[in-house]
Design a protein around this motif. Structure first.
Motif, PDB file in Angstrom:
ATOM      1  N   SER A 101       0.850  -1.190   0.000  1.00 37.34           N
ATOM      2  CA  SER A 101       0.000   0.000   0.000  1.00 37.34           C
ATOM      3  C   SER A 101       0.885   1.239   0.000  1.00 37.34           C
ATOM      4  O   SER A 101       2.003   1.226   0.525  1.00 37.34           O
ATOM      5  N   ALA A 102       0.389   2.313  -0.596  1.00 32.13           N
ATOM      6  CA  ALA A 102       1.157   3.550  -0.689  1.00 32.13           C
ATOM      7  C   ALA A 102       1.422   4.120   0.703  1.00 32.13           C
ATOM      8  O   ALA A 102       0.594   4.011   1.617  1.00 32.13           O
ATOM      9  N   ALA A 103       2.596   4.730   0.869  1.00 33.95           N
ATOM     10  CA  ALA A 103       2.968   5.326   2.150  1.00 33.95           C
ATOM     11  C   ALA A 103       4.018   6.396   1.882  1.00 33.95           C
ATOM     12  O   ALA A 103       4.615   6.456   0.805  1.00 33.95           O
ATOM     13  N   SER A 104       4.258   7.243   2.872  1.00 34.60           N
ATOM     14  CA  SER A 104       5.284   8.267   2.744  1.00 34.60           C
ATOM     15  C   SER A 104       6.053   8.390   4.054  1.00 34.60           C
ATOM     16  O   SER A 104       5.569   7.999   5.124  1.00 34.60           O
ATOM     17  N   LEU A 105       7.246   8.951   3.952  1.00 34.98           N
ATOM     18  CA  LEU A 105       8.141   9.094   5.096  1.00 34.98           C
ATOM     19  C   LEU A 105       8.644  10.529   5.133  1.00 34.98           C
ATOM     20  O   LEU A 105       9.348  10.981   4.224  1.00 34.98           O
ATOM     21  N   ARG A 106       8.268  11.261   6.186  1.00 38.72           N
ATOM     22  CA  ARG A 106       8.670  12.657   6.308  1.00 38.72           C
ATOM     23  C   ARG A 106      10.069  12.769   6.920  1.00 38.72           C
ATOM     24  O   ARG A 106      10.495  11.918   7.664  1.00 38.72           O
ATOM     25  N   GLY A 107      10.735  13.877   6.593  1.00 40.53           N
ATOM     26  CA  GLY A 107      12.045  14.143   7.170  1.00 40.53           C
ATOM     27  C   GLY A 107      13.192  13.472   6.453  1.00 40.53           C
ATOM     28  O   GLY A 107      14.318  13.454   6.960  1.00 40.53           O
ATOM     29  N   TYR A 108      12.917  12.917   5.292  1.00 37.52           N
ATOM     30  CA  TYR A 108      13.954  12.228   4.517  1.00 37.52           C
ATOM     31  C   TYR A 108      13.912  12.681   3.068  1.00 37.52           C
ATOM     32  O   TYR A 108      12.879  13.115   2.555  1.00 37.52           O
ATOM     33  N   THR A 109      15.052  12.551   2.409  1.00 39.52           N
ATOM     34  CA  THR A 109      15.135  12.625   0.958  1.00 39.52           C
ATOM     35  C   THR A 109      15.957  11.417   0.518  1.00 39.52           C
ATOM     36  O   THR A 109      16.343  10.596   1.359  1.00 39.52           O
ATOM     37  N   THR A 110      16.200  11.266  -0.775  1.00 40.77           N
ATOM     38  CA  THR A 110      16.971  10.123  -1.254  1.00 40.77           C
ATOM     39  C   THR A 110      18.200  10.603  -2.027  1.00 40.77           C
ATOM     40  O   THR A 110      18.242  11.721  -2.543  1.00 40.77           O
ATOM     41  N   ARG A 111      19.198   9.748  -2.080  1.00 43.50           N
ATOM     42  CA  ARG A 111      20.371   9.990  -2.917  1.00 43.50           C
ATOM     43  C   ARG A 111      20.763   8.655  -3.546  1.00 43.50           C
ATOM     44  O   ARG A 111      20.468   7.583  -3.007  1.00 43.50           O
ATOM     45  N   VAL A 153      11.361   3.278  11.546  1.00 41.60           N
ATOM     46  CA  VAL A 153      11.026   4.661  11.206  1.00 41.60           C
ATOM     47  C   VAL A 153       9.548   4.869  11.502  1.00 41.60           C
ATOM     48  O   VAL A 153       8.782   3.914  11.664  1.00 41.60           O
ATOM     49  N   LEU A 154       9.146   6.126  11.574  1.00 37.83           N
ATOM     50  CA  LEU A 154       7.755   6.484  11.811  1.00 37.83           C
ATOM     51  C   LEU A 154       7.207   7.095  10.529  1.00 37.83           C
ATOM     52  O   LEU A 154       7.665   8.158  10.088  1.00 37.83           O
ATOM     53  N   LEU A 155       6.251   6.422   9.910  1.00 37.46           N
ATOM     54  CA  LEU A 155       5.689   6.883   8.655  1.00 37.46           C
ATOM     55  C   LEU A 155       4.806   8.114   8.865  1.00 37.46           C
ATOM     56  O   LEU A 155       4.394   8.424   9.997  1.00 37.46           O
ATOM     57  N   SER A 156       4.505   8.804   7.778  1.00 40.49           N
ATOM     58  CA  SER A 156       3.657  10.001   7.869  1.00 40.49           C
ATOM     59  C   SER A 156       2.294   9.681   8.465  1.00 40.49           C
ATOM     60  O   SER A 156       1.660  10.529   9.102  1.00 40.49           O
ATOM     61  N   SER A 157       1.830   8.440   8.292  1.00 35.75           N
ATOM     62  CA  SER A 157       0.540   8.009   8.837  1.00 35.75           C
ATOM     63  C   SER A 157       0.572   7.803  10.337  1.00 35.75           C
ATOM     64  O   SER A 157      -0.467   7.649  10.971  1.00 35.75           O
ATOM     65  N   GLY A 158       1.782   7.778  10.928  1.00 39.22           N
ATOM     66  CA  GLY A 158       1.930   7.479  12.342  1.00 39.22           C
ATOM     67  C   GLY A 158       2.263   6.030  12.616  1.00 39.22           C
ATOM     68  O   GLY A 158       2.528   5.654  13.768  1.00 39.22           O
ATOM     69  N   GLU A 159       2.276   5.185  11.575  1.00 39.91           N
ATOM     70  CA  GLU A 159       2.608   3.770  11.743  1.00 39.91           C
ATOM     71  C   GLU A 159       4.120   3.588  11.821  1.00 39.91           C
ATOM     72  O   GLU A 159       4.878   4.205  11.070  1.00 39.91           O
ATOM     73  N   SER A 160       4.549   2.728  12.722  1.00 40.36           N
ATOM     74  CA  SER A 160       5.955   2.351  12.800  1.00 40.36           C
ATOM     75  C   SER A 160       6.231   1.238  11.797  1.00 40.36           C
ATOM     76  O   SER A 160       5.440   0.305  11.657  1.00 40.36           O
ATOM     77  N   ALA A 161       7.340   1.360  11.078  1.00 41.29           N
ATOM     78  CA  ALA A 161       7.687   0.359  10.070  1.00 41.29           C
ATOM     79  C   ALA A 161       9.195   0.204  10.007  1.00 41.29           C
ATOM     80  O   ALA A 161       9.957   1.074  10.440  1.00 41.29           O
ATOM     81  N   TRP A 162       9.622  -0.935   9.456  1.00 39.75           N
ATOM     82  CA  TRP A 162      11.038  -1.108   9.147  1.00 39.75           C
ATOM     83  C   TRP A 162      11.362  -0.327   7.881  1.00 39.75           C
ATOM     84  O   TRP A 162      10.505  -0.115   7.021  1.00 39.75           O
ATOM     85  N   ALA A 163      12.626   0.091   7.766  1.00 40.68           N
ATOM     86  CA  ALA A 163      13.134   0.664   6.516  1.00 40.68           C
ATOM     87  C   ALA A 163      14.624   0.377   6.461  1.00 40.68           C
ATOM     88  O   ALA A 163      15.276   0.201   7.508  1.00 40.68           O
ATOM     89  N   TYR A 164      15.151   0.304   5.267  1.00 38.22           N
ATOM     90  CA  TYR A 164      16.589   0.091   5.111  1.00 38.22           C
ATOM     91  C   TYR A 164      17.283   1.444   5.001  1.00 38.22           C
ATOM     92  O   TYR A 164      17.071   2.198   4.045  1.00 38.22           O
ATOM     93  N   LEU A 165      18.098   1.739   6.012  1.00 41.38           N
ATOM     94  CA  LEU A 165      18.795   3.015   6.112  1.00 41.38           C
ATOM     95  C   LEU A 165      20.289   2.827   5.874  1.00 41.38           C
ATOM     96  O   LEU A 165      20.792   1.702   5.832  1.00 41.38           O
ATOM     97  N   ASP A 166      20.985   3.931   5.759  1.00 38.67           N
ATOM     98  CA  ASP A 166      22.439   3.909   5.610  1.00 38.67           C
ATOM     99  C   ASP A 166      23.058   3.158   6.790  1.00 38.67           C
ATOM    100  O   ASP A 166      22.732   3.413   7.946  1.00 38.67           O
ATOM    101  N   ALA A 167      23.963   2.240   6.505  1.00 38.73           N
ATOM    102  CA  ALA A 167      24.572   1.436   7.567  1.00 38.73           C
ATOM    103  C   ALA A 167      25.444   2.270   8.497  1.00 38.73           C
ATOM    104  O   ALA A 167      25.680   1.880   9.644  1.00 38.73           O
TER     105      ALA A 167
END
Length: 328
Positions: A45-55, A112-126
């Motif tokens: 399902s579609a979701a968004s993550l605030r406070g981040y950008t991508t490189r 991470v905390l998604l824009s919806s308020g749901e906590s989820a896993w995400a792959y971040l910089d090691a």
């Protein structure tokens, strides 16, 4: 040393009967990739993550390139006010393990905390401080920089971090001499809001391992640190997640107990400090939190300590160089 729990000892912090929520902003959204990894497309399902950008992140692992069809993936970087659009994948334990195996060592799985308020896993910089912009430090007198006119390892980190991007980078050192993890856990929630942190750097100092010398002090909750390590870190983790900040925990530094003697009504021993080190490391491993081992830079180098406990300027420089090497 920076321990990557996702690689070394997979541990799932939710029950096997409930799907795991994984936020993806890249190739894992591709049904072809999902079929190759999981044997089927997974609920998404579609979701968004605030406070981040991508490189962009160049990929060299042939198996990952073969699965995704790309030799450049994306990685997340902190940026206040930005939003990354993506999707939440609902995965089983087996699916999550397959996703861990697919991601290269440049990534690590964190909450991470998604824009919806749901906590989820995400792959971040090691490397946890490499994508950081706004860092809050909490800890004790060593993090505060006592015995070093230059302000300790924290001041060195602040200088280099801000110099890299003066417009957007900030470091707030909120360390208080004498603090334990329990006290940091109690005091930190009220301090984070106005500082808009994306990273919470906790210095797990030796105060949590101290042995009180008087019965009156033994009754103080602040001085049963070893018994409260997990509870204190649980509290700090919840605070960090509420602000969508990445928690990074630094282990205690080595001490020379032959030189410390009795300090402010407390006794510090190497054995107790080692017990604290292992307790913090184990908690971080179990909870997929970044753990930075700070023991070795000063180990056996008593000349880098002022009083057997607090590093001199040269000791703080060694700690800063070690922190930078493993986290940036």
């Amino acid at each position: 040393m920076l321990i990557n729990p996702s690689r070394k000892a997979p541990h799932l912090t939710v029950t096997a009967s409930r799907p795991h929520a994984l936020f993806s902003f890249g190739t894992l959204r591709d049904e072809r990739v999902q079929t190759a990894l999981f044997g089927r497309p997974v609920p998404t399902s579609a979701a968004s993550l605030r406070g981040y950008t991508t490189r962009p992140l160049p990929i060299t692992d042939p198996s990952v390139i073969a699965t995704s069809g790309l030799d450049v993936h994306l990685t997340l970087e902190r940026a206040y006010g930005a939003v990354v659009e993506g999707a939440v994948l609902r995965l089983t334990d087996q699916d999550l393990a397959a996703a861990d195996a697919y991601e290269v060592d440049d990534y690590t799985r964190r909450r991470v905390l998604l824009s919806s308020g749901e906590s989820a896993w995400a792959y971040l910089d090691a490397k946890p401080l490499r994508p950081a912009a706004r860092i809050v430090i909490v800890g004790d007198s060593i993090a505060y920089g006592r015995c070093d006119p230059r302000g300790g390892w924290a001041a060195r980190l602040a200088a280099s971090h801000i110099a890299a991007n003066e417009a957007d980078h900030r470091v707030f050192n909120l360390a208080i001499p004498g603090s334990t993890l329990a006290e940091a856990g109690e005091q930190t929630p009220a301090l984070l809001g106005p500082r808009l942190p994306d990273t919470l750097l906790v210095a797990a100092g030796v105060n949590d391992s101290a042995v009180p010398l008087s019965p009156a002090q033994s009754a103080r909750p602040a001085h049963d640190g070893l018994a409260r390590v997990a509870d204190s870190l649980d509290s700090l983790a919840a605070t960090a997640l509420a602000h969508n900040a990445r928690l990074v925990v630094m282990g205690p530094v080595w001490l020379d107990e032959e030189r410390t003697g009795d300090y402010a009504g407390l006794r510090f021993t190497e054995a107790r400090a080692l017990e604290l080190r292992e307790s913090v490391r184990t908690w971080c491993l179990r909870n997929h939190i970044d753990y930075v081992d700070m023991w070795e830079p000063l180990h056996g180098k008593s000349d880098l300590l002022v009083d057997g406990l607090h590093p001199a300027g040269e000791g703080h420089e060694a700690l800063y160089q070690h922190l930078s090497a493993v986290c940036r």
